[in-house]
Motif scaffolding. Structure first.
Motif, short mmCIF file in Angstrom:
data_model
loop_
_atom_site.label_atom_id
_atom_site.label_comp_id
_atom_site.label_asym_id
_atom_site.label_seq_id
_atom_site.Cartn_x
_atom_site.Cartn_y
_atom_site.Cartn_z
N ASP A 52 0.64 -0.92 0.12
CA ASP A 52 -0.19 0.16 0.16
C ASP A 52 1.23 1.36 0.02
O ASP A 52 0.51 2.59 0.26
CB ASP A 52 -0.91 -0.25 0.84
N GLY A 53 2.08 1.18 -0.67
CA GLY A 53 2.40 2.61 -1.03
C GLY A 53 3.67 2.72 0.28
O GLY A 53 4.18 3.49 0.01
N VAL A 54 3.93 1.71 1.28
CA VAL A 54 4.96 1.84 1.97
C VAL A 54 5.79 0.67 2.27
O VAL A 54 5.25 -0.24 1.85
CB VAL A 54 3.87 1.97 3.42
N ALA A 55 7.05 0.87 2.17
CA ALA A 55 8.17 0.51 2.01
C ALA A 55 8.41 0.22 3.31
O ALA A 55 8.86 0.88 3.93
CB ALA A 55 8.95 0.52 1.07
N SER A 56 8.97 -1.21 3.93
CA SER A 56 9.52 -1.64 5.82
C SER A 56 10.89 -2.62 5.94
O SER A 56 10.70 -3.39 4.51
CB SER A 56 8.28 -2.29 5.96
N TYR A 57 11.78 -1.73 6.70
CA TYR A 57 12.62 -2.14 6.95
C TYR A 57 13.48 -3.13 7.60
O TYR A 57 12.79 -2.06 8.79
CB TYR A 57 13.97 -1.22 5.87
N ARG A 58 14.52 -3.45 8.50
CA ARG A 58 15.25 -3.45 9.75
C ARG A 58 15.81 -3.21 9.73
O ARG A 58 17.06 -3.48 8.47
CB ARG A 58 14.77 -5.36 9.59
N LEU A 59 16.39 -2.07 10.17
CA LEU A 59 17.75 -2.16 10.48
C LEU A 59 18.16 -1.52 11.12
O LEU A 59 17.68 -1.43 12.34
CB LEU A 59 17.65 0.03 9.97
N PRO A 60 19.81 -2.19 11.08
CA PRO A 60 21.06 -2.35 12.50
C PRO A 60 21.27 -0.90 12.96
O PRO A 60 21.11 -0.04 12.30
CB PRO A 60 21.83 -3.02 11.78
N SER A 61 21.74 -1.22 14.03
CA SER A 61 22.37 -0.14 14.34
C SER A 61 22.84 0.63 13.92
O SER A 61 23.97 0.71 12.95
CB SER A 61 23.61 -0.06 15.61
N GLY A 62 23.06 2.10 13.63
CA GLY A 62 23.90 3.09 12.77
C GLY A 62 22.96 4.23 12.19
O GLY A 62 21.96 4.53 12.71
N SER A 63 23.97 5.60 11.43
CA SER A 63 23.38 6.92 10.99
C SER A 63 22.60 6.05 9.57
O SER A 63 23.60 5.50 8.95
CB SER A 63 23.78 7.89 10.78
N TYR A 64 21.64 7.05 8.77
CA TYR A 64 20.94 6.49 7.74
C TYR A 64 20.82 8.50 6.94
O TYR A 64 19.51 8.48 7.79
CB TYR A 64 19.62 5.58 7.40
N ARG A 65 20.84 7.82 5.55
CA ARG A 65 20.54 9.20 5.08
C ARG A 65 19.51 8.69 4.01
O ARG A 65 19.91 8.89 2.97
CB ARG A 65 21.78 10.20 4.59
N LEU A 66 18.78 8.83 3.73
CA LEU A 66 17.98 8.05 2.75
C LEU A 66 16.62 8.97 2.30
O LEU A 66 16.44 10.27 2.71
CB LEU A 66 16.44 7.39 3.65
N THR A 67 16.75 8.35 0.18
CA THR A 67 15.46 9.14 0.08
C THR A 67 14.47 8.49 -0.35
O THR A 67 14.89 6.87 -0.62
CB THR A 67 15.98 9.77 -1.48
N SER A 68 13.63 8.73 -1.23
CA SER A 68 12.75 7.92 -1.52
C SER A 68 11.75 7.73 -2.46
O SER A 68 11.11 9.38 -2.64
CB SER A 68 11.73 6.82 -0.79
N ARG A 69 11.65 7.34 -3.48
CA ARG A 69 10.34 7.87 -4.47
C ARG A 69 9.09 7.75 -4.00
O ARG A 69 8.43 6.99 -4.03
CB ARG A 69 10.89 6.62 -6.28
N LEU A 70 8.61 8.81 -4.68
CA LEU A 70 7.11 9.25 -4.20
C LEU A 70 6.30 8.21 -5.42
O LEU A 70 4.75 8.21 -4.55
CB LEU A 70 6.47 10.15 -3.35
N ARG A 71 6.94 8.77 -6.80
CA ARG A 71 5.78 8.44 -7.99
C ARG A 71 6.82 9.07 -9.12
O ARG A 71 7.64 9.03 -8.61
CB ARG A 71 4.93 10.04 -7.89
#
Length: 71
Positions: A52-71
């Motif tokens: 339903d338009g949502v991506a799910s992830y399990r993340l280990p410890s750390g820092s993340y700079r993320l981008t996602s395409r919405l359309r």
């Protein structure tokens, strides 16, 4: 955004000795990136799916700079 698509930028920090579940709006699980790499290819990250338009992830410890395409 020269291709006309909408994007979301998100920063996350998961503390040491922890893990987190992240849910981000995205057109697909492959459209979520950490830098230039798909997030699912980052060491220790596990893709839980895309529904339903949502991506799910399990993340280990750390820092993340993320981008996602919405359309």
């Amino acid at each position: 955004m020269t291709d006309g698509s909408a994007r979301l930028s998100y920063e996350a920090v998961v503390p040491a000795n922890s893990e987190a579940t992240l849910h981000l709006p995205a057109v697909s699980a492959d459209s979520v990136r950490e830098g230039r790499s798909p997030l699912a290819r980052v060491d220790g990250v596990r893709c839980l799916g895309h529904t339903d338009g949502v991506a799910s992830y399990r993340l280990p410890s750390g820092s993340y700079r993320l981008t996602s395409r919405l359309r």
